[in-house]
Design a protein around this motif. Structure first.
Motif, PDB file in Angstrom:
ATOM      1  N   THR A  97       0.896  -1.205   0.068  1.00  0.00           N
ATOM      2  CA  THR A  97      -0.180   0.068   0.127  1.00  0.00           C
ATOM      3  C   THR A  97       0.818   1.303  -0.074  1.00  0.00           C
ATOM      4  O   THR A  97       0.462   2.449  -0.522  1.00  0.00           O
ATOM      5  CB  THR A  97      -1.019  -0.001   1.251  1.00  0.00           C
ATOM      6  N   GLY A  98       2.061   1.082   0.439  1.00  0.00           N
ATOM      7  CA  GLY A  98       3.007   2.155   0.585  1.00  0.00           C
ATOM      8  C   GLY A  98       3.429   2.444  -0.696  1.00  0.00           C
ATOM      9  O   GLY A  98       3.729   3.826  -1.046  1.00  0.00           O
ATOM     10  N   THR A 117       0.851   4.427  -2.475  1.00  0.00           N
ATOM     11  CA  THR A 117       0.796   5.857  -2.280  1.00  0.00           C
ATOM     12  C   THR A 117       1.859   6.618  -2.398  1.00  0.00           C
ATOM     13  O   THR A 117       1.893   7.788  -2.735  1.00  0.00           O
ATOM     14  CB  THR A 117       0.866   5.771  -0.387  1.00  0.00           C
ATOM     15  N   ILE A 157       1.984  10.352  -4.305  1.00  0.00           N
ATOM     16  CA  ILE A 157       2.374  11.412  -3.756  1.00  0.00           C
ATOM     17  C   ILE A 157       3.620  11.687  -4.322  1.00  0.00           C
ATOM     18  O   ILE A 157       4.098  13.073  -4.679  1.00  0.00           O
ATOM     19  CB  ILE A 157       2.574  11.398  -2.157  1.00  0.00           C
ATOM     20  N   LEU A 210       7.776  10.981  -0.241  1.00  0.00           N
ATOM     21  CA  LEU A 210       7.599   9.781   0.735  1.00  0.00           C
ATOM     22  C   LEU A 210       8.885   8.893   0.588  1.00  0.00           C
ATOM     23  O   LEU A 210       8.848   7.690   1.339  1.00  0.00           O
ATOM     24  CB  LEU A 210       6.321   8.753   0.318  1.00  0.00           C
ATOM     25  N   ILE A 219       2.904  12.526   5.012  1.00  0.00           N
ATOM     26  CA  ILE A 219       1.390  12.441   4.383  1.00  0.00           C
ATOM     27  C   ILE A 219       0.577  13.457   4.846  1.00  0.00           C
ATOM     28  O   ILE A 219      -0.500  14.196   4.005  1.00  0.00           O
ATOM     29  CB  ILE A 219       0.651  11.168   4.628  1.00  0.00           C
ATOM     30  N   THR A 272      -0.346  16.555   2.375  1.00  0.00           N
ATOM     31  CA  THR A 272      -1.355  16.211   1.365  1.00  0.00           C
ATOM     32  C   THR A 272      -2.515  16.109   1.860  1.00  0.00           C
ATOM     33  O   THR A 272      -3.604  16.533   1.482  1.00  0.00           O
ATOM     34  CB  THR A 272      -1.086  14.845   0.888  1.00  0.00           C
ATOM     35  N   THR A 301      -8.387  13.471  -2.018  1.00  0.00           N
ATOM     36  CA  THR A 301      -7.702  12.456  -2.277  1.00  0.00           C
ATOM     37  C   THR A 301      -7.474  11.655  -1.010  1.00  0.00           C
ATOM     38  O   THR A 301      -6.684  10.644  -0.940  1.00  0.00           O
ATOM     39  CB  THR A 301      -6.266  12.900  -3.143  1.00  0.00           C
ATOM     40  N   SER A 302      -7.908  12.089   0.112  1.00  0.00           N
ATOM     41  CA  SER A 302      -7.242  11.501   1.492  1.00  0.00           C
ATOM     42  C   SER A 302      -7.937   9.858   1.587  1.00  0.00           C
ATOM     43  O   SER A 302      -7.397   9.128   2.135  1.00  0.00           O
ATOM     44  CB  SER A 302      -7.823  12.394   2.692  1.00  0.00           C
ATOM     45  N   TYR A 332      -5.265   7.309   0.949  1.00  0.00           N
ATOM     46  CA  TYR A 332      -3.958   7.231   1.957  1.00  0.00           C
ATOM     47  C   TYR A 332      -4.761   6.282   3.078  1.00  0.00           C
ATOM     48  O   TYR A 332      -3.719   5.858   3.944  1.00  0.00           O
ATOM     49  CB  TYR A 332      -3.348   8.364   2.282  1.00  0.00           C
ATOM     50  N   HIS A 372      -3.264   2.589   3.704  1.00  0.00           N
ATOM     51  CA  HIS A 372      -1.640   2.632   4.406  1.00  0.00           C
ATOM     52  C   HIS A 372      -1.515   3.436   5.651  1.00  0.00           C
ATOM     53  O   HIS A 372      -0.970   2.580   6.556  1.00  0.00           O
ATOM     54  CB  HIS A 372      -0.826   3.397   3.316  1.00  0.00           C
ATOM     55  N   LEU A 373      -2.295   4.255   5.988  1.00  0.00           N
ATOM     56  CA  LEU A 373      -2.302   4.923   7.352  1.00  0.00           C
ATOM     57  C   LEU A 373      -2.751   3.978   8.281  1.00  0.00           C
ATOM     58  O   LEU A 373      -2.284   3.969   9.625  1.00  0.00           O
ATOM     59  CB  LEU A 373      -2.999   6.158   7.513  1.00  0.00           C
TER      60      LEU A 373
END
Length: 109
Positions: free
Chosen positions: A19-20, A23, A27, A31, A75, A78, A85-86, A89, A92-93
């Protein structure tokens, strides 16, 4: 030493790398620091499982916590300025937020 938390953490780290990477593609190079800590935490967790040494487990736990901190700090801009777009993410978070809890459990058990 209890290896259950380390194995769960390893699975979460592997999922976080996937997932990172997605992401990271969304971005960009901002990152890079987080992705570096994520890879180091993955390697350290494998070493902690393989060796079982307390110092290796502690090093893995510290790297897992640093990976979480870098995820949120990198992150956050962003999320702050581009709320549309949140949702991209969130997976991943969510995975990264589990890491400090599991790192603490691995160290205390």
């Amino acid at each position: 030493m209890e290896y259950t938390y380390l194995v769960i953490t390893l699975a979460i780290l592997l999922s976080s790398i996937t997932t990172g990477f997605i992401t990271f593609r969304m971005i960009g190079m901002r990152l890079a620091v987080h992705f570096g800590f994520l890879m180091l935490a993955f390697i350290a967790t494998i070493a902690a499982i393989a060796t079982g040494l307390t110092t290796t487990v502690l090093a893995a736990a510290v790297l897992q916590i640093l990976a979480t901190i870098t995820a949120y700090t990198q992150i956050w801009p962003t999320l702050k300025y581009s709320i549309q777009t949140s949702p991209g993410y969130a997976p991943h978070l969510a995975l990264m937020t589990m890491l400090p809890v599991l790192a603490l459990a691995a160290v205390l058990m």
